[in-house]
Design an enzyme around this catalytic site. Structure first.
Site, mmCIF file in Angstrom:
data_model
loop_
_atom_site.group_PDB
_atom_site.id
_atom_site.type_symbol
_atom_site.label_atom_id
_atom_site.label_comp_id
_atom_site.label_asym_id
_atom_site.label_seq_id
_atom_site.Cartn_x
_atom_site.Cartn_y
_atom_site.Cartn_z
ATOM 1 N N GLY A 24 -70.826 43.608 12.928
ATOM 2 C CA GLY A 24 -71.094 44.818 13.690
ATOM 3 C C GLY A 24 -70.858 46.044 12.842
ATOM 4 N N ASN A 25 -70.821 47.194 13.467
ATOM 5 C CA ASN A 25 -70.571 48.442 12.728
ATOM 6 C C ASN A 25 -69.792 49.416 13.601
ATOM 7 O OD1 ASN A 25 -72.539 50.283 14.136
ATOM 8 N ND2 ASN A 25 -73.950 48.694 13.437
#
Ligand code: CTP
Ligand code: CA
Length: 230
Positions: free
Chosen positions: A33-34
Site C-alpha cells: 500500500g502507500n
C-alpha cells in the site's frame, strides 16, 4: 430535502474524482500500500459537489471519513486494476476526470493463495513485482476534446521537471504538482503547497494552504477552462 449547491460553477457537469491509495495483495493477509490519506481527493469531490457538479468519487484506501452527499456517488476499489475498470465504465460519460488517487505502480507478479510462512532458513525474502497499468495515461489517451483530465504528480525531487514530463507523457490537460519529501510531506496533512502546470502556460505556484482551499481554487480553475472550451 434538496441539496443546494453553493455556486453553479460546475452545474450539471459530470466530474469523476479518484482518491486514496490502491492496494495490491501479496497473500491473504498482506498487501502493498502507500501513505495516501485521501484528503485531497475527498476535498476536491466536496468542492465539485458544492459547485453543482454530479460527482463520482472512485475511492481506494483512505484514512478519513468519506463524504455523504446526494451529489457524490461512491465507488469503492482496491487494486489499480479495479480503478482502471471503474474508469473504463465511468469516464466515457464524464466531463472532467481528476486523478488524485495514489496508484500502486507495481504489484506482486503472483498472489500467493496461502499465508507466506517465515522459515528459519530464509533470512531474506524477495517479492517479484510487475508493473500495473498507468490508468491516467491509458484513460486520457481516449479523451474527447470536450473532456478535461487533471492528473497529480507526487515528487520528492526535481518537482517541476518531473511534473512537466507527466503533463506531456500522460496526455493530461493539467497537472497538480506537489512535493512529498521530508517532514513537510503532503501525505496525511491538512495543508499542501501545489504548482499547477498546463500546456503552453506559465506554472501557477499557489501558496501553502489547506487542502480544502486548494480544492476550491482547483474547481474554479477547471470551470474557467471548461468555459473556454480548451
Ligand atoms: N497514476 C495512474 N496509474 C498509475 C500510476 C499513477 O493513473 N499506475 C496517476 C496518478 O493518479 C497521478 C499521476 O498518474 O494522477 C501521477 O502519479 P505519480 O505517481 O506522481 O507518477 P507516475 O507516473 O506513477 O511516476 P512515478 O511514480 O515514477 O513518479
Ligand atoms: Ca507512481
Amino acid at each position: 430535502t434538496a441539496f443546494l449547491a453553493d455556486t453553479d460553477l460546475l452545474k450539471d457537469k459530470k466530474v469523476i474524482v479518484t482518491a486514496g491509495g490502491t492496494r495490491e495483495n501479496i497473500d491473504p493477509v498482506r498487501f502493498i500500500g502507500n501513505r495516501s490519506s485521501g484528503k485531497m481527493g475527498i476535498a476536491i469531490a466536496n468542492a465539485a459537489a458544492h459547485a453543482g457538479a454530479d460527482v463520482t468519487l472512485i475511492v481506494g484506501q483512505v484514512a478519513v471519513a468519506l463524504p455523504q452527499s446526494p451529489r457524490i456517488k461512491l465507488v469503492h476499489v482496491t487494486t489499480t486494476e479495479d480503478l482502471f475498470n471503474a474508469l473504463q465504465e465511468y469516464f466515457p460519460i464524464a466531463d472532467v476526470l481528476i486523478m488524485a488517487a495514489a496508484v500502486a505502480d507495481y504489484r506482486p507478479l503472483e498472489i500467493v493463495d496461502h499465508k507466506i510462512k517465515k522459515s528459519a532458513d530464509n533470512h531474506n525474502l524477495s517479492l517479484e513485482l510487475t508493473e500495473t497499468v498507468d490508468v491516467l495515461k491509458k484513460i486520457a489517451s481516449r479523451k474527447r476534446s470536450s473532456q478535461l483530465v487533471v492528473g497529480f504528480a507526487a515528487e520528492t525531487n526535481d518537482l517541476l521537471q518531473n511534473a512537466n514530463h507527466k503533463l506531456a507523457s500522460k496526455n493530461a490537460d493539467m497537472i497538480v504538482a506537489n512535493s512529498v519529501a521530508g517532514p513537510q510531506s503532503a501525505f496525511g496533512s491538512d495543508n499542501n503547497q501545489v504548482t499547477i502546470l498546463q500546456k503552453n502556460q506559465a506554472p501557477l505556484k499557489w501558496p501553502q494552504q489547506s487542502k480544502k482551499q486548494i480544492a476550491n481554487q482547483l474547481i474554479k480553475l477547471i470551470s474557467t477552462k471548461l468555459k473556454q472550451g480548451d
